[in-house]
Structures are given as C-alpha cells and as structure tokens.
Design an enzyme around this catalytic site. Structure first.
Site, PDB file in Angstrom:
ATOM      1  N   HIS A  31       1.035  -1.176  -0.148  1.00 44.64           N
ATOM      2  CA  HIS A  31       0.014   0.141  -0.035  1.00 44.64           C
ATOM      3  C   HIS A  31       1.133   1.179   0.000  1.00 44.64           C
ATOM      4  CE1 HIS A  31       0.901  -0.472   4.275  1.00 44.64           C
ATOM      5  NE2 HIS A  31       0.619   0.840   4.376  1.00 44.64           N
ATOM      6  N   ASP A  83       0.419   4.666   2.040  1.00 43.94           N
ATOM      7  CA  ASP A  83      -0.570   5.166   3.393  1.00 43.94           C
ATOM      8  C   ASP A  83      -1.658   5.913   2.998  1.00 43.94           C
ATOM      9  OD1 ASP A  83       1.102   3.890   5.213  1.00 43.94           O
ATOM     10  OD2 ASP A  83       2.455   5.287   5.209  1.00 43.94           O
TER      11      ASP A  83
HETATM   12  C1  SIN Z   1       6.090  -1.155   9.249  1.00 45.85           C
HETATM   13  O1  SIN Z   1       5.439  -1.587  10.337  1.00 45.85           O
HETATM   14  O2  SIN Z   1       7.117  -1.436   8.958  1.00 45.85           O
HETATM   15  C2  SIN Z   1       5.168  -0.405   8.368  1.00 45.85           C
HETATM   16  C3  SIN Z   1       3.575  -0.154   8.804  1.00 45.85           C
HETATM   17  C4  SIN Z   1       2.940   0.873   7.771  1.00 45.85           C
HETATM   18  O3  SIN Z   1       2.936   1.878   8.303  1.00 45.85           O
HETATM   19  O4  SIN Z   1       2.293   0.627   6.989  1.00 45.85           O
END
Ligand code: SIN
Length: 290
Positions: free
Chosen positions: A116, A118
């Site tokens: 994704h 964000d």
């Molecule tokens: C992560 O935990 O490495 C990224 C999580 C996110 O913000 O999508």
C-alpha cells in the site's frame, strides 16, 4: 511478465552532502543516512539535505539513531508539512499525531500487511511517513518497499497512453471497519474515506510520474467497465509489485524509515508472531494527487 520489461538504469543525483552521509541502499531505490541523530532534532541545513536526499531516493533509512522523543518526532515531521491524522487508528496518549505501530502475542492484526501507499483512500493522502521502531523481534518484521516511478516508467508506451487520464478508485471501508476495536476504537456509523486519484500520479516536487494503485486500497478503475477494470487493475497491481522494483529493509533498534507515499509503496511483514514489534509513526499531509 518478462524481466526485460522491468529493467532500467536510475540516475542518482551527484550532489555532495555536507551535513549527512547518504549511501545508496540498492541500485534503484532507498538510501541509508548517517551522521545525524534525529533525537537531537534537525537544523535548517540538515533539513535541506535530508529533503533533497528524500526526493532523490524515495525512502531514507536513518541508521545509528537514539530513541526520538515523541515531541521531537512531531517537530521533525512538521518541517516537511502539515501533519496527517489517521482516519481510523487511535493516536498516542498526549500525542494524537503519533500512530503507535504495535504487534504482539495477542494482536489480531499487524499494520501494513498488504502492499500500500499510506491512506491512499483520503482525498489528500499523505506525502510521507516517518516510522521509528523501538522494539524488534529477534528476527523478522522487515518492511518491503517498491518503486512506483519504476513501475510507471516500465509500462509500455501504448499502456501508459491508455492509462493517462484514468482514475483509480481507492476505498477503505474493507480495510478499517472494526480494525482498531481492540484499541478501544468504536466505529459504528462511521463513514470511512474513499477517493478517486489519477493512475499516473505526477509527483508535485520532482515532476515525475508514478503508478499510483495499490492492493490494500485500490478497488477499481473509475472509467472502465467492471470486467475491464478488474483485469487491468490486476495487471497493474502485479506489475507495481514486481520483485525488480522492491527492496527489503531489515530493521535495527531505533532505525527511522522515512518514505515518500507519492512514489513508493510498502508492505510490513508479520512473520514474527508471537514476538513483539513496536514503534512510533508520524505522517505528513500531502497534496491532492494530480
Ligand atoms: C511497518 O510496520 O513497517 C510499516 C507499517 C505501515 O505504516 O504501513
């Protein structure tokens, strides 16, 4: 898909940095940053170089860091723009701008398990995200990133011509409904965001085009018939996630990653259950995609 289709040479900026050390993470994507400790904040000269490196590399990994106090984390993020508040997740007590990324033995979900960008379901989705991880499992919990400029640039010209001007439908009801109930977020009657964004998104600062669709939020292509939409979207998602565009970051305690949501996607691996992984995330508001 032929591997040849995905190959391209990426020119990095030749700038000499004076206040930070910038090392390419992989030939095409990402850089490691050393020489500053973000826990001490960023001065104007450091900020200018970090900003430049961010635009040039899409994802920065700040190494050898101390734990950044929440107020400093927020202050640094604000240097890049107004902050974004998550439409579903609760904020940290006393610091609503901070989204705590936390998975442990009792967790039913971990954040970001699907590719994704964000909160692309927002009308004005985030420019970038700064995540520092404080508690790590003994191994695992890596984060993968993919280069959305490369994804766009390696599509064939007729395909790019067809897609230019089309819009992806980005929805979040299926992602967020009930997701944070274990953190006390009741969402009965709440309407989650959805938006339409250009599939060929022009980065407002670099002027480059990126393929702006992702598996978590993009559910269709607005202008196409349903069968066309699902077939073309499936092809674009597979292309955007091609292994040639990816890097995989293995965290060390207190590393800070800063990614550009306008030209990169990411995916967090939850391969460490029942171990714990915890960190603080601050997200910066961006521009309406164009
Ligand atoms: C992560 O935990 O490495 C990224 C999580 C996110 O913000 O999508």
């Amino acid at each position: 898909m032929s591997d040849v289709v995905t190959k391209r040479v990426r020119e990095r900026d030749k700038r000499n940095y004076r206040h930070i050390e910038v090392r390419p993470f992989a030939p095409n994507l990402g850089a490691e940053i050393r020489g500053i400790d973000l826990a001490e904040g960023l001065n104007e000269e450091q900020f200018e170089e970090v900003h430049h490196a961010f635009l040039d590399n899409q994802i920065l990994f700040f190494k050898e860091q101390s734990e950044i106090p929440p107020a400093t984390h927020i202050e640094i993020a604000k240097m890049f723009g107004e902050l974004h508040f998550h439409p579903a997740a609760p904020g940290m007590d006393g610091y609503p701008e901070i989204f705590e990324i936390h998975a442990h033995a009792k967790s039913k979900i971990a954040n970001g398990e699907f590719w994704h960008s964000d909160v692309s379901c927002d009308e004005v989705p985030p420019l970038g995200t700064m995540l520092q991880i404080h508690i790590l499992p003994e191994c695992g919990g890596d984060t993968m990133f993919a280069d959305s400029y490369a994804a766009w640039e390696t599509l064939s010209e007729p395909m790019r011509e067809m897609l230019d001007g089309l819009h992806g439908v980005h929805e979040s009801e299926h992602v967020y409904r009930g997701r944070y109930s274990d953190r006390g977020m009741e969402d009965e009657g709440k309407v989650y965001p959805s938006a339409r964004h250009p599939i060929a998104r022009t980065h407002p600062e670099t002027g480059r085009k990126a393929l702006y669709v992702n598996r978590a939020f993009t559910t269709g292509i607005a202008e196409l018939a349903p069968d066309e939409s699902s077939a073309i979207l499936a092809l674009l998602l597979a292309h955007a996630e091609h292994v040639d565009f990816q890097i995989r970051f293995r965290w060390e305690k207190n590393d800070m990653a800063f990614w550009d949501n306008r030209c990169a996607m990411h995916r967090a691996l939850w391969d460490y259950w029942p171990a714990e992984r915890k960190g603080n995330r601050v997200t910066i508001k961006g521009d309406r995609p164009s």
